[in-house]
Design a protein around this motif. Structure first.
Motif, PDB file in Angstrom:
ATOM      1  N   PHE A 594      57.637  42.095  12.405  1.00 44.36           N
ATOM      2  CA  PHE A 594      56.761  42.930  12.183  1.00 44.36           C
ATOM      3  C   PHE A 594      55.876  43.055  13.831  1.00 44.36           C
ATOM      4  O   PHE A 594      55.477  44.030  13.954  1.00 44.36           O
ATOM      5  N   ASP A 595      55.753  41.920  14.225  1.00 40.36           N
ATOM      6  CA  ASP A 595      55.147  41.779  15.670  1.00 40.36           C
ATOM      7  C   ASP A 595      56.161  41.349  16.449  1.00 40.36           C
ATOM      8  O   ASP A 595      57.195  40.574  16.059  1.00 40.36           O
ATOM      9  N   LEU A 596      56.141  41.495  17.593  1.00 36.46           N
ATOM     10  CA  LEU A 596      57.037  40.820  18.943  1.00 36.46           C
ATOM     11  C   LEU A 596      56.343  39.749  19.785  1.00 36.46           C
ATOM     12  O   LEU A 596      55.561  40.230  20.708  1.00 36.46           O
ATOM     13  N   SER A 627      55.239  52.455  20.367  1.00 35.89           N
ATOM     14  CA  SER A 627      55.922  52.532  22.105  1.00 35.89           C
ATOM     15  C   SER A 627      54.855  53.006  22.733  1.00 35.89           C
ATOM     16  O   SER A 627      55.064  52.899  23.940  1.00 35.89           O
ATOM     17  N   ASP A 628      53.610  53.283  22.241  1.00 34.38           N
ATOM     18  CA  ASP A 628      52.617  53.700  23.221  1.00 34.38           C
ATOM     19  C   ASP A 628      51.499  52.662  23.514  1.00 34.38           C
ATOM     20  O   ASP A 628      50.411  52.935  24.137  1.00 34.38           O
ATOM     21  N   THR A 629      51.903  51.367  22.944  1.00 34.30           N
ATOM     22  CA  THR A 629      51.104  50.176  23.559  1.00 34.30           C
ATOM     23  C   THR A 629      51.654  49.504  24.573  1.00 34.30           C
ATOM     24  O   THR A 629      52.911  49.886  24.896  1.00 34.30           O
ATOM     25  N   ILE A 630      50.825  48.970  25.237  1.00 31.50           N
ATOM     26  CA  ILE A 630      51.474  48.292  26.565  1.00 31.50           C
ATOM     27  C   ILE A 630      52.442  47.224  26.033  1.00 31.50           C
ATOM     28  O   ILE A 630      53.475  47.239  26.674  1.00 31.50           O
ATOM     29  N   GLU A 631      52.292  46.486  25.066  1.00 37.01           N
ATOM     30  CA  GLU A 631      53.186  45.674  24.621  1.00 37.01           C
ATOM     31  C   GLU A 631      54.598  46.289  24.222  1.00 37.01           C
ATOM     32  O   GLU A 631      55.720  45.709  24.630  1.00 37.01           O
ATOM     33  N   GLY A 632      54.431  47.383  23.691  1.00 34.31           N
ATOM     34  CA  GLY A 632      55.658  48.199  23.194  1.00 34.31           C
ATOM     35  C   GLY A 632      56.347  48.763  24.239  1.00 34.31           C
ATOM     36  O   GLY A 632      57.558  48.584  24.395  1.00 34.31           O
ATOM     37  N   LYS A 633      55.722  49.127  25.394  1.00 32.02           N
ATOM     38  CA  LYS A 633      56.209  49.834  26.542  1.00 32.02           C
ATOM     39  C   LYS A 633      57.085  48.799  27.215  1.00 32.02           C
ATOM     40  O   LYS A 633      58.002  49.038  27.908  1.00 32.02           O
ATOM     41  N   ILE A 634      56.525  47.544  27.346  1.00 25.73           N
ATOM     42  CA  ILE A 634      57.125  46.537  28.288  1.00 25.73           C
ATOM     43  C   ILE A 634      58.372  46.038  27.554  1.00 25.73           C
ATOM     44  O   ILE A 634      59.478  45.821  28.031  1.00 25.73           O
ATOM     45  N   PHE A 635      58.285  45.870  26.162  1.00 29.98           N
ATOM     46  CA  PHE A 635      59.372  45.569  25.623  1.00 29.98           C
ATOM     47  C   PHE A 635      60.573  46.313  25.471  1.00 29.98           C
ATOM     48  O   PHE A 635      61.600  46.004  25.790  1.00 29.98           O
ATOM     49  N   LEU A 636      60.305  47.647  25.263  1.00 27.77           N
ATOM     50  CA  LEU A 636      61.364  48.710  25.541  1.00 27.77           C
ATOM     51  C   LEU A 636      61.896  48.892  26.900  1.00 27.77           C
ATOM     52  O   LEU A 636      62.949  48.884  27.194  1.00 27.77           O
ATOM     53  N   ASP A 677      52.746  36.140  30.500  1.00 29.98           N
ATOM     54  CA  ASP A 677      51.284  36.431  30.163  1.00 29.98           C
ATOM     55  C   ASP A 677      50.729  37.218  31.492  1.00 29.98           C
ATOM     56  O   ASP A 677      49.949  38.166  31.144  1.00 29.98           O
ATOM     57  N   GLN A 678      51.398  36.613  32.691  1.00 24.02           N
ATOM     58  CA  GLN A 678      50.917  37.489  33.935  1.00 24.02           C
ATOM     59  C   GLN A 678      51.342  38.949  34.002  1.00 24.02           C
ATOM     60  O   GLN A 678      50.322  39.943  34.109  1.00 24.02           O
ATOM     61  N   LEU A 679      52.503  39.277  33.303  1.00 19.99           N
ATOM     62  CA  LEU A 679      53.069  40.369  33.162  1.00 19.99           C
ATOM     63  C   LEU A 679      52.106  41.373  32.341  1.00 19.99           C
ATOM     64  O   LEU A 679      51.852  42.487  32.671  1.00 19.99           O
ATOM     65  N   TYR A 680      52.064  40.890  31.231  1.00 22.02           N
ATOM     66  CA  TYR A 680      51.218  41.735  30.252  1.00 22.02           C
ATOM     67  C   TYR A 680      49.655  41.741  30.633  1.00 22.02           C
ATOM     68  O   TYR A 680      49.062  42.883  30.089  1.00 22.02           O
ATOM     69  N   ARG A 681      49.345  40.814  31.165  1.00 22.30           N
ATOM     70  CA  ARG A 681      47.905  41.046  31.740  1.00 22.30           C
ATOM     71  C   ARG A 681      47.723  42.114  32.727  1.00 22.30           C
ATOM     72  O   ARG A 681      46.715  42.928  32.748  1.00 22.30           O
ATOM     73  N   ASP A 682      48.550  41.938  33.622  1.00 25.15           N
ATOM     74  CA  ASP A 682      48.678  42.831  34.982  1.00 25.15           C
ATOM     75  C   ASP A 682      48.601  44.437  34.394  1.00 25.15           C
ATOM     76  O   ASP A 682      48.196  45.156  35.137  1.00 25.15           O
TER      77      ASP A 682
END
Length: 920
Positions: A594-596, A627-636, A677-682
């Motif tokens: 449900f979450d990644l 797919s339009d959240t930061i986390e979703g975009k990075i995962f894709l 952590d740094q990747l998602y924060r930046d």
């Protein structure tokens, strides 16, 4: 005056000075004796000769069934833990795989024990290590052990070793646990788990060196023990220096890593230097003579792993990512949340070290938001409450009574609302109790280290999940007017059902239309998300049933697993991160993420709960992504790049899935090249993700190159062969020996063992004790949770083995009627051989000779049967026994030890006579 003549070297006892050794005797009746307190001259009548255990045994040989049983039990208590297949006889309720049993046997019986265990992710390095610890303990070759692990994995190791394997480890440096403030904890405690960051401080390294040496030191995630070369200079990290210090202060050393080689031959060579500094002259020599790595490296791939009958261990798996977008109101809330996070990170950066805690809090909030909006709302609301209480305390300190009361009333109102408590007297009392507890948490000094661990993607997902509570109460550093900001943020929270929940509910309906009995596992990191999911599923499908696995000890996890497993049990198990470890869900073939987690290797660990030994169908995995959240975009982006590499290499299956081996290899190498952590924060400051995409591409490219380098170097490592397992797999004889041992020792204790059927037995260890229903069948315990799985490391077995080992030598000399027609003697010896590094390996060796000293191999081959014949006659006098021992048996034993290469010029050994049986 006594007529006894004392000779130099003789062991004696004095009533005041204790045991000592005679140095010399004088003509006037005095004897000089060396005692533990020093040399003393004592009157010879004050001392008495002290017999060795061997002399006691030989002086008191007699017939009788009891004597034979005592001797046999004493021998078996030493021999059972040394069986070749001891690893397969563990009482731990786990799936035992062939490659794990072989590795445990190899390491436990090796000398020296200095290895890198580099099995791929998912093959059970934690289980292998625990089995090695367990077997070495049973053999009497492990007293002191130190586990050095990443901070985020300390609790995971503690749970696994103690709850599953009963190894009794303590955590060093945790609040309320073992610390070293007043004394040297490393000297006081024999079994410790500590984080590498805690130990590498100079003062700690000094204390480690001052403590007694360790029998075994284990480093998990050993690729973090790095040393780099720059020009002619070698730079060793603090982690590496710690490993060097412990290498020289430990008998045995194990390094664990699924990705020990990071694409840099020099770094890997330095890792091997920790194990054997003489194996290679340098990195180039290592590449040229890479076959020598077999001496110190074990690496099993998923292609090696198989079931006991040789079938592939893993069925196929199918992983599908379902991407969709947020609703308008979700988007508005997400945009405002992103502003809040950005401001928090910026303030943390401006404050430097003082702002670290705020940075960790914002990281945790960013992760919770990626789980569900309901979870982030819940944690924000709790933080708002903590900030309100904190502000009330400040008002009180400033003597602003009205302001203090107003804020405390506001806090009470929030508790009433959030917990739906009545506004009567009972409700008010409950609110005041909760308010008091929260006030204590707010006042209590924050543990920044704990916060850092919960925020880190290098931590286990279980530890990350604990961030909800920490983010809510860590308010020592906060944004200006943060309480009011949270209030404004929560005002735009979307009250409608979340898009991800809708998608999940619809997907479950589709599955149950096809098969109403389908069992489904759903993973979410945070407890608030798990509670939301269980309520939503219960509401939409009231008849299907939901079991929630929140964590707890191993037995509570097993109880939840068993409820879910039942045919008429709940159709859905919703798991927090805690459910990822220590449970087997291979009876379900459907899993929803449900979450990644930010670290994709954690997703692999989740999938491993259903995609494991025993799964009969293709494991189907569905990743739900906004797919339009930061986390979703990075995962894709990450998955696209992985697919691109896989297609280039032809490593995709017919469904278009990246093959599992490549996925594990790339993601494993990526772990050390990328700070998630740094990747998602930046990425919060980079809406178009251009920089993020470049960083990802570079890291993936480097990870792929490293994968190639590793393949080249490791291609000559021995792969696993089932032929090695087959001799260890036949455990029928070992089971019979354990049953017989239990029967005999129970009879001696006036208890009994009752066979209920061919697989189950009832054990009464002593008379008047409660019976325990046991089995030695590993499959049966999966069906019947009332059974105890008996094994060499079960507490009952440990207790009985120790009881037998404590028998005095005076009851171990026996006689047996073997129908030989001539007098002979069987001796059984415990031999411990020691290498240069004080490595200890134990052996039980029978030596049988006739009265002329001629060896009798036929008796030695079936020596255990001698203890189950009728008692015989005494064949020798006490004096004859000593001469047979000195003139024939001991020289024969020494020849046998040289023949087996147990005693060599490089190895010393010690021997203990376990039993003396006179045969006729």
């Amino acid at each position: 005056m006594s007529d006894i003549k004392f000779e130099a070297g003789q062991r004696v006892r004095h009533p005041e000075f204790g045991e000592g050794i005679v140095v010399s005797s004088t003509a006037d009746g005095y004897v000089r004796v060396f005692f533990p307190i020093g040399e003393r001259q004592v009157f010879q009548d004050a001392i008495s000769p002290l017999q060795t255990p061997t002399e006691q045994m030989l002086a008191d040989v007699s017939g009788g069934k009891d004597r034979l049983r005592n001797a046999w039990l004493y021998v078996e208590a030493h021999a059972l833990p040394l069986m070749d297949n001891a690893a397969a006889m563990t009482a731990a309720r786990i799936d035992l795989l062939p490659h794990q049993v072989v590795l445990t046997h190899r390491v436990a019986t090796a000398s020296p024990r200095r290895f890198l265990i580099a099995d791929e992710v998912g093959l059970g390095k934690t289980i292998e290590t625990a089995l090695i610890l367990r077997e070495m303990t049973s053999r009497g070759e492990l007293n002191r052990a130190l586990m050095v692990v990443p901070a985020g994995l300390v609790n995971n190791w503690h749970r696994e070793l103690n709850e599953v394997f009963n190894l009794d480890f303590e955590v060093f440096g945790a609040q309320g646990d073992v610390t070293d403030r007043r004394s040297n904890a490393f000297a006081k405690h024999d079994r410790l788990i500590a984080s590498v960051d805690t130990l590498k401080r100079r003062a700690r390294v000094k204390r480690l060196k001052e403590a007694p040496p360790w029998d075994l030191v284990v480093f998990d995630e050993a690729h973090h023990l790095s040393a780099y070369k720059s020009g002619r200079k070698v730079r060793k990290t603090e982690n590496y220096k710690l490993a060097e210090a412990l290498r020289d202060h430990a008998r045995d050393l194990l390094l664990l890593s699924a990705t020990p080689h990071q694409g840099d031959h020099f770094r890997f060579w330095m890792l091997i230097q920790l194990l054997n500094p003489t194996l290679f002259k340098g990195p180039d020599d290592m590449v040229d003579k890479r076959h020598r790595l077999n001496a110190v490296v074990y690496r099993r791939t998923k292609a090696d792993a198989c079931t006991p009958d040789g079938s592939p261990l893993f069925t196929r798996r199918w992983v599908h990512t379902e991407a969709f977008t947020m609703s308008g109101r979700e988007n508005a809330f997400y945009a405002k949340l992103r502003e809040y996070l950005l401001d928090g990170f910026n303030l943390a950066k401006q404050q430097g070290n003082k702002g670290r805690a705020l940075g960790f809090v914002m990281t945790i909030f960013q992760k919770i938001a990626a789980s569900s909006f309901a979870a982030v709302r819940s944690t924000l609301r709790r933080r708002q409450l903590s900030l309100t209480i904190h502000e009330a305390i400040l008002k009180d300190q400033a003597l602003d009574i009205d302001g203090h009361l107003a804020l405390m009333n506001e806090a009470r109102e929030m508790i009433h609302t959030d917990h739906n408590l009545p506004r009567d007297q009972v409700g008010r009392i409950e609110v005041d109790q909760m308010l008091s507890d929260l006030k204590l948490k707010v006042i209590k000094k924050m543990d920044e280290e704990e916060l850092a661990v919960a925020a880190s993607s290098e931590s286990s997902e279980v530890v990350v999940a604990e961030g909800e509570n920490l983010a809510a109460t860590a308010i020592a550093m906060c944004l200006p007017e943060e309480r009011l900001r949270i209030k404004e943020l929560l005002a735009v929270y979307p009250d409608e059902q979340e898009t991800k929940i809708e998608k999940l509910i619809r997907a479950l309906g589709t599955l149950w239309n096809q098969n109403p009995n389908e069992k489904v596992v759903i993973f979410a990191t945070y407890l608030s998300t798990v509670d939301l999911l269980s309520r939503a599923i219960d509401t939409s499908y009231p008849g299907q049933g939901v079991v929630v696995l929140r964590g707890g000890d191993h037995s509570s996890k097993l109880a939840a697993e068993r409820r879910f497993r039942k045919t008429d049990g709940p159709r859905v198990m919703v798991c927090t991160a805690a459910g990822r470890e220590g449970i087997n869900l291979q009876f379900s073939r459907i899993l929803f993420n449900f979450d990644l987690p930010w670290n994709p290797m954690d997703v692999e660990q989740r999938i491993g709960r259903i995609h494991r030994y025993g799964q009969q169908y293709t494991a189907q995995v569905y990743n739900l992504v906004l797919s339009d959240t930061i986390e979703g975009k990075i995962f894709l982006l990450l998955m696209d790049k992985l697919n691109e590499i896989a297609r280039t290499l032809g490593k995709v299956d017919e469904q278009g899935n990246v093959t599992e081996d490549l996925r594990g290899q790339i993601l494993g190498q990526l772990n050390d090249r990328l700070s998630y952590d740094q990747l998602y924060r930046d990425a919060l400051e980079d809406p178009t993700l251009q920089r993020t995409q470049q960083e990802l591409e570079e890291a993936m490219s480097n990870a792929n190159e490293a994968r190639k380098v590793v393949f080249e170097l490791f291609q000559e490592l021995d792969s696993f062969s089932l032929d090695e397992y087959k001799p260890l797999a036949n455990i029928d004889d070992s089971k019979s020996r354990i049953i017989r041992f239990l029967e005999q020792v129970a009879q001696k204790n006036k208890g009994k063992l009752i066979h209920m059927d061919d697989k189950r037995f009832k054990m009464l260890v002593r008379e008047n004790e409660s019976p325990v229903i046991c089995t030695l069948d590993r499959e049966l315990i999966q069906e019947d949770d009332t059974l105890e799985l008996m094994g060499l490391d079960h507490p009952i077995m440990n207790q009985l083995i120790q009881q037998c080992k404590d028998y005095p030598a005076t009851i171990l000399g026996a006689t047996a009627d073997m129908g030989l027609g001539y007098p002979a003697v069987l001796t059984v010896w415990l031999i411990q051989s020691f290498g240069k590094g004080k490595e200890a390996v134990s052996h039980v060796i029978p030596i049988a000779v006739n009265s002329d000293g001629k060896r009798i191999p036929s008796v030695e081959k079936q020596y255990r049967s001698c203890f189950f014949t009728s008692p015989g006659k005494l064949s020798f006098s006490a004096k004859n026994r000593l001469s047979i021992l000195n003139d024939h048996i001991e020289p024969t034993l020494q020849k046998e030890l040289r023949h087996r290469a147990i005693a060599t010029p490089e190895k010393g050994y010690s021997s203990e006579l376990l039993a003396w049986v006179e045969l006729a």
